[in-house]
Scaffold this motif. Structure first.
Motif, mmCIF file in Angstrom:
data_model
loop_
_atom_site.group_PDB
_atom_site.id
_atom_site.type_symbol
_atom_site.label_atom_id
_atom_site.label_comp_id
_atom_site.label_asym_id
_atom_site.label_seq_id
_atom_site.Cartn_x
_atom_site.Cartn_y
_atom_site.Cartn_z
ATOM 1 N N LYS A 64 8.883 -5.115 4.000
ATOM 2 C CA LYS A 64 8.802 -6.079 4.095
ATOM 3 C C LYS A 64 10.210 -6.643 3.298
ATOM 4 C CE LYS A 64 3.563 -6.009 4.284
ATOM 5 N NZ LYS A 64 2.272 -6.322 3.259
ATOM 6 N N LYS A 65 10.015 -7.758 2.630
ATOM 7 C CA LYS A 65 11.667 -7.997 1.696
ATOM 8 C C LYS A 65 10.603 -8.932 0.660
ATOM 9 C CE LYS A 65 13.100 -11.947 4.565
ATOM 10 N NZ LYS A 65 14.474 -12.208 4.471
ATOM 11 N N ILE A 66 11.077 -8.606 -0.771
ATOM 12 C CA ILE A 66 10.913 -9.708 -1.986
ATOM 13 C C ILE A 66 12.410 -10.556 -2.202
ATOM 14 C CG2 ILE A 66 10.004 -9.186 -3.929
ATOM 15 C CD1 ILE A 66 9.224 -6.176 -3.251
ATOM 16 N N GLY A 71 20.425 -9.510 -1.789
ATOM 17 C CA GLY A 71 20.164 -11.068 -2.395
ATOM 18 C C GLY A 71 18.374 -10.820 -2.346
ATOM 19 N N PHE A 72 17.809 -9.748 -1.054
ATOM 20 C CA PHE A 72 16.586 -9.464 -1.337
ATOM 21 C C PHE A 72 15.852 -7.435 -1.742
ATOM 22 C CE2 PHE A 72 16.987 -13.240 1.482
ATOM 23 C CZ PHE A 72 15.502 -14.056 0.895
ATOM 24 N N VAL A 73 15.136 -7.252 -1.491
ATOM 25 C CA VAL A 73 14.913 -6.189 -1.864
ATOM 26 C C VAL A 73 13.940 -5.992 -0.625
ATOM 27 C CG1 VAL A 73 13.360 -4.548 -3.132
ATOM 28 C CG2 VAL A 73 14.798 -6.132 -4.690
ATOM 29 N N TYR A 74 14.181 -5.092 0.110
ATOM 30 C CA TYR A 74 13.754 -4.557 1.262
ATOM 31 C C TYR A 74 12.664 -3.958 0.569
ATOM 32 C CZ TYR A 74 16.170 -7.702 4.268
ATOM 33 O OH TYR A 74 16.449 -9.022 4.541
ATOM 34 N N VAL A 75 11.394 -3.492 1.765
ATOM 35 C CA VAL A 75 10.666 -2.055 1.082
ATOM 36 C C VAL A 75 9.746 -1.578 2.361
ATOM 37 C CG1 VAL A 75 8.399 -1.466 -0.131
ATOM 38 C CG2 VAL A 75 9.552 -3.640 -0.849
ATOM 39 N N ALA A 76 10.364 -0.595 2.217
ATOM 40 C CA ALA A 76 9.222 0.489 3.352
ATOM 41 C C ALA A 76 7.849 0.714 2.362
ATOM 42 C CB ALA A 76 9.716 1.907 3.549
ATOM 43 N N GLN A 130 0.534 -0.731 0.234
ATOM 44 C CA GLN A 130 -0.182 -0.151 0.075
ATOM 45 C C GLN A 130 0.805 1.041 -0.046
ATOM 46 O OE1 GLN A 130 -3.817 1.818 2.404
ATOM 47 N NE2 GLN A 130 -2.437 0.027 2.804
ATOM 48 N N HIS A 131 1.395 1.395 -1.308
ATOM 49 C CA HIS A 131 1.762 3.458 -1.251
ATOM 50 C C HIS A 131 2.997 3.022 -0.791
ATOM 51 C CE1 HIS A 131 2.048 6.747 -2.614
ATOM 52 N NE2 HIS A 131 2.519 7.408 -1.426
ATOM 53 N N PRO A 132 4.478 1.812 -1.673
ATOM 54 C CA PRO A 132 5.614 1.920 -0.864
ATOM 55 C C PRO A 132 6.518 3.246 -1.013
ATOM 56 C CG PRO A 132 5.151 0.408 -2.673
ATOM 57 C CD PRO A 132 3.656 1.078 -1.797
ATOM 58 N N LEU A 133 7.335 3.570 -0.454
ATOM 59 C CA LEU A 133 8.326 4.956 -0.497
ATOM 60 C C LEU A 133 9.575 4.316 -0.961
ATOM 61 C CD1 LEU A 133 6.219 7.758 1.040
ATOM 62 C CD2 LEU A 133 6.414 7.741 -1.478
ATOM 63 N N GLY A 134 9.926 4.084 -0.463
ATOM 64 C CA GLY A 134 10.774 3.033 -0.235
ATOM 65 C C GLY A 134 11.933 2.134 0.042
ATOM 66 N N VAL A 135 12.695 1.756 -1.170
ATOM 67 C CA VAL A 135 13.439 0.696 -1.270
ATOM 68 C C VAL A 135 15.134 -0.005 -0.782
ATOM 69 C CG1 VAL A 135 11.455 -0.484 -2.905
ATOM 70 C CG2 VAL A 135 13.789 0.672 -3.704
ATOM 71 N N ALA A 136 15.854 -1.040 -0.627
ATOM 72 C CA ALA A 136 17.030 -1.445 -0.192
ATOM 73 C C ALA A 136 17.292 -2.788 -1.221
ATOM 74 C CB ALA A 136 17.503 -0.825 0.689
ATOM 75 N N TYR A 137 18.007 -2.798 -1.864
ATOM 76 C CA TYR A 137 18.792 -4.175 -2.199
ATOM 77 C C TYR A 137 19.543 -4.757 -1.069
ATOM 78 C CZ TYR A 137 20.589 -8.101 -4.600
ATOM 79 O OH TYR A 137 20.692 -9.257 -4.594
ATOM 80 N N HIS A 138 19.228 -5.737 -0.142
ATOM 81 C CA HIS A 138 21.162 -6.193 0.622
ATOM 82 C C HIS A 138 20.138 -7.693 0.381
ATOM 83 C CE1 HIS A 138 22.930 -6.433 4.399
ATOM 84 N NE2 HIS A 138 21.642 -7.487 4.733
ATOM 85 N N PRO A 171 6.891 4.835 7.445
ATOM 86 C CA PRO A 171 7.991 4.434 7.375
ATOM 87 C C PRO A 171 7.965 4.977 5.598
ATOM 88 C CG PRO A 171 7.460 2.540 7.082
ATOM 89 C CD PRO A 171 6.051 3.565 8.218
ATOM 90 N N SER A 172 9.610 5.721 5.692
ATOM 91 C CA SER A 172 9.689 6.354 4.068
ATOM 92 C C SER A 172 10.742 6.276 2.993
ATOM 93 C CB SER A 172 9.738 7.570 4.085
ATOM 94 O OG SER A 172 10.216 8.075 5.170
ATOM 95 N N GLY A 173 12.525 5.746 3.886
ATOM 96 C CA GLY A 173 12.798 4.739 3.461
ATOM 97 C C GLY A 173 14.249 4.359 4.247
ATOM 98 N N ILE A 174 14.836 3.445 3.542
ATOM 99 C CA ILE A 174 15.584 2.160 4.387
ATOM 100 C C ILE A 174 16.821 2.615 3.751
ATOM 101 C CG2 ILE A 174 13.455 1.035 5.318
ATOM 102 C CD1 ILE A 174 13.905 -0.648 2.631
#
Length: 662
Positions: free
Chosen positions: A457-459, A444-449, A434-442, A490-493
C-alpha cells in the motif's frame, strides 16, 4: 521471575480483551523456588476434537503423553516476545529429550494468523520441531486461563497441571522445575523415556533456493540488489537483472566474523548499503547484533551486540547487548535502527560504535509525543525522506514518523491501537493495516509492505490517505497487473530504476513491479549454483539404494529418468549435474565422470567389467516452477546401485529416481 501455581480455569474466565499486552514479565527470579505441587491439583484439559495439528501426523491426546512432562506454549507468531522464548524451548527440548514434550498452542492475535497454512509457514520459518495446534477460537487458551503471550503451562507425567508462567527469559526457571519434576516422579516409576518422533512440516516441502527473504535494498548507480536470505542465514548480492554476484555467510547459524565464506549470521532481517564506502550494514536479528559487510575487504565484522538478548531496561553505550534489531537505515554516520524487542528506535554511531535510544519509552503501545515520551510497538521497518524517519510499527498495525531533530516528535500516519487492524483504504481513523513489516519512502509517498494483508500500500504523508497499490488481499503467488497480483506476507520493499522490489517472504521470492506499466513479475536468478552450494553446507545428502541391476559386459548405456514434482521443470539457468562413481572401478563412464542434466532423462555412456560392484550416482538437481521460473528448488541425492555384470545381463540399463523421494 514468577512461577504460578493455580487451579485450572474450566469456564471462560478471561477473554481476548484481557490479553492486551505481549510485554514480558521482568521481575527477577527468586533465589529459591516456591513449593511446587508436583502432584498437581486438577487434570489438564485435553485438546478439543477437530482442531488442526501441525508438525505431527495425527492429533495427540494428553492421555498418550502419560509418563512425559508436558509444556504448553501459548503463542502467536507475530509476537516478538514469543519469538524470544523459542531458543529457550529448544534448549529445554534438547536437555530433556527423553522426558519432555512441548506442545505449541497457537492462539492468534491477528486474523491472518488464524489460518493453518500461515501457522505452518511460521513453524518452518522459526524451525519449530514440536507439535503445534491451531487454537484459533481460543478454546484451549480459555480452558487454561491464559492471559498474555507468551504463557507456558507445565503438566506432570500423570496429566495434571503443576503451574505456569507468562513472559520471556524462561529457561532457568523451567530448567529447574522440569528437573525437579522428573526427580520427583522418577523413583515412582512414572517417567516414560521412550522416544517420540514427530512428522515435521519442514520435511514435507522441497528446499527452495531462497528461504524467507526478509528485507531488500537496491543501488541504481552500481545496479546492485542486496537482500537478506533470512532462513539461510546469509546476505545475497545480485545485479538488478538477476545475476547472483555474492553469497555472504557460510549458511549455518552463529555469530562469527571473518571472510564471506566463513562468517555466520542468525536470521538477519534489515540491511542498508553505503555506496561511498562499499559497505552493507545488517540487522542480524536473532543474534541481537549489528554487522558490517566490507565488500572491498570481503569481510564481516560485528559493530554492536554479542549474540545475547538484552533483557532489561535501556542500557546505552559501547559493547552493550541489543534486543532484536529488525531494520536499519544510514543517515550520515548514524545508523537508525528499528529495535523490535524493546519497542524503540535506536541509533548507532558508525564511528564511535555508541548505541542509544532515539525514540520510545519501551512501553508497548501507540502514543504520539516527544521522541523520548512516545510509545511504540515492535517497530520492524524503517525509511526516511531526509527530514523524518518513517517506520512500520507492526504490533499496532501502524505506520508512523519520527523527526530526525532530537527535539522532534513521533506522529502516527495510520494506526489506532494494539487490537485495531484490518484491510481498509482511506484516511484515519477508519483506514487499516494488518501487521506491516516494511516501509520505503519514494517520490513523495510512503510505501508499506502490509504484510498480513498480503499487499503493498502507499500513504500520502500530507493527507494520510492510504491506498492499495499491489495485491488483492489473498495470499498466493501470481504475476501480472498490480491489482490482481498475489503476494504472501511481503516483508521488505525498496525502489530503483523505475521499479519496486519486494521481499515476498512466504513465497521465497523477490518480486518486481514496473512502476510505469504497473506489472508485477518475479526475479529469475542466473548463477543459482552459488546459492545452492552454500545452502547445502552441513546438510546431510540423502542416500537411496536402488534394486540390484544385472548388466552385460557389453552394456554401453545407462539411462536415468528423473521424475520432478508436478508443475516443475529442470532449471535452464543453473548447472544440474550427475557424477558417476563405482566402488572398485568395475564400471567406468567412458568419456568423463560428470554429466550435465539438461532434460529429465539422461543417457550416460559406460563400460562394464565382469563381477559385482556398487555404482554411485551423485545428483545435483536445480528445478523450478513451470509457470514461474523465479520459484526455484534444489535437491542433492546420492543413488547407490548394486550391480552384477555377467551373462544374461541387460544391454541397456534404465534407472528411475523421484526428486520427491527422501
Amino acid at each position: 521471575m514468577r512461577f504460578t501455581t493455580f487451579l485450572v480455569v474450566m469456564s471462560v474466565s478471561c477473554h481476548l480483551g484481557l490479553a492486551q499486552s505481549d510485554a514480558p514479565t521482568q521481575s527477577p527470579k527468586p533465589k529459591t523456588l516456591p513449593d511446587i505441587p508436583f502432584e498437581g491439583q486438577m487434570a489438564a484439559p485435553d485438546f478439543p476434537e477437530g482442531i488442526d495439528w501441525l508438525n505431527t501426523a495425527q492429533p495427540i491426546p494428553l492421555k498418550d503423553l502419560r509418563g512425559k512432562v508436558v509444556l504448553l506454549d501459548f503463542w502467536t507468531y507475530c509476537c516478538i516476545n514469543c519469538m524470544h522464548i523459542i531458543p529457550d524451548l529448544r534448549k529445554l527440548e534438547a536437555k530433556y529429550a527423553k522426558e519432555l514434550v512441548v506442545i505449541g498452542v497457537h492462539s492468534a492475535k491477528f486474523e491472518n494468523e488464524k489460518l493453518t497454512e500461515n501457522i505452518r509457514e511460521a513453524i518452518k520459518r522459526y524451525e519449530i520441531e514440536h507439535p503445534v495446534i491451531n487454537d484459533k477460537d481460543f478454546r484451549v487458551w480459555r480452558s487454561y486461563g491464559a492471559r498474555s503471550w507468551p504463557t507456558l503451562m507445565l503438566i506432570n507425567p500423570q496429566g495434571k497441571v503443576i503451574g505456569g508462567h507468562s513472559g520471556e527469559g524462561i529457561y532457568d526457571l523451567f530448567d529447574e522445575i522440569i528437573g525437579q519434576t522428573i526427580r520427583y516422579f522418577d523413583p515412582k516409576g512414572l517417567i516414560d523415556r521412550k522416544p517420540i518422533n514427530f512428522q515435521l512440516e519442514k520435511e514435507k516441502q522441497p528446499r527452495s533456493i531462497l528461504s524467507y527473504p526478509g528485507k531488500v535494498v537496491a543501488d541504481e548507480k552500481s545496479r546492485q540488489l542486496f537482500f537478506t536470505d533470512s532462513n539461510h542465514n546469509r546476505v545475497i548480492v545480485a545485479s538488478l537483472s538477476g545475476d547472483i554476484l555474492e553469497s555472504i555467510g557460510e549458511g549455518g547459524i552463529g555469530l562469527k566474523d571473518g571472510p564471506f565464506d566463513q562468517a555466520l549470521f542468525f536470521r538477519p532481517q534489515g540491511l542498508c548499503f553505503d555506496p561511498k564506502n562499499e559497505l552493507i550494514y545488517v540487522a542480524d536479528t536473532e543474534n541481537h547484533a549489528i554487522r558490517k559487510i566490507d565488500l572491498k575487504a570481503r569481510t564481516v565484522t560485528t559493530m554492536a551486540g554479542n549474540g545475547r538478548q538484552a533483557r532489561r531496561g535501556s542500557q546505552e553505550g559501547r559493547g552493550i547487548e541489543l534486543n532484536s534489531p529488525w531494520d536499519l537505515i544510514l543517515i550520515g554516520d548514524t545508523l537508525y535502527i528499528a529495535m523490535a524487542g524493546p519497542h524503540q528506535l535506536w541509533t548507532l554511531d558508525t564511528k564511535t560504535l555508541e548505541a542509544k535510544v532515539f525514540a520510545g519509552t519501551g512501553r508497548e503501545n501507540i502514543a504520539d509525543g516527544s521522541l523520548k515520551e512516545s510509545a511504540l510497538a515492535q517497530p520492524s521497518g524503517i525509511s526516511t525522506d531526509g527530514t523524518k524517519l518513517y517506520f512500520a510499527d507492526s504490533e499496532v498495525s501502524a505506520v508512523r514518523s519520527a523527526d530526525l531533530d532530537p527535539a522532534g516528535r513521533v506522529e502516527t500516519l495510520i494506526g489506532q491501537g494494539l487490537f485495531e487492524f484490518g484491510d481498509k483504504d482511506g484516511t484515519p481513523p477508519g483506514a487499516r493495516l494488518q501487521h506491516p513489516l516494511g516501509v520505503a519512502y519514494h517520490d513523495g509517498f510512503v510505501y508499506v509492505a502490509d504484510t498480513y494483508n498480503h499487499k503493498i500500500k502507499k500513504i500520502d504523508p500530507k493527507t494520510k490517505e492510504l491506498t492499495t497499490f499491489i495485491g488483492t488481499g489473498k495470499r498466493g503467488v501470481a504475476d501480472g497487473p498490480a491489482a490482481s497480483a498475489l503476494l504472501n506476507e511481503p516483508s521488505g520493499i525498496c525502489f530503483a530504476d523505475g521499479r519496486l522490489y519486494i521481499a515476498d517472504a512466504n513465497n521465497h521470492l523477490i518480486r518486481v513491479c514496473d512502476l510505469k506499466l504497473g506489472i508485477v513479475s518475479t526475479m529469475e536468478w542466473k548463477g543459482v549454483e552459488k546459492l545452492a552450494r552454500k545452502q547445502s553446507i552441513g546438510a546431510k545428502v540423502p542416500e537411496l539404494e536402488l534394486p540390484v541391476q544385472k548388466m552385460s559386459s557389453t552394456t554401453r548405456l545407462l539411462d536415468l529418468k528423473i521424475t520432478l514434482p508436478k508443475g516443475t521443470k529442470i532449471n535452464s539457468n543453473a548447472a544440474s549435474t550427475i557424477l558417476v562413481k563405482s566402488a572398485d572401478g568395475g564400471i567406468v563412464a567412458t568419456s568423463k565422470s560428470e554429466y550435465p542434466i539438461e532434460t529429465e532423462t539422461i543417457s550416460i555412456p559406460i563400460k562394464a567389467h565382469p563381477g559385482k560392484t556398487m555404482l554411485t550416482l551423485q545428483l545435483v538437481v536445480y528445478y523450478c516452477d513451470k509457470g514461474n521460473a523465479g520459484l526455484c528448488y534444489f535437491k542433492e541425492a546420492s543413488l547407490r546401485v548394486p550391480v552384477e555384470v555377467g551373462d544374461g545381463g541387460e544391454e541397456r540399463v534404465a534407472l528411475n529416481y523421484s526428486v520427491a523421494a527422501p
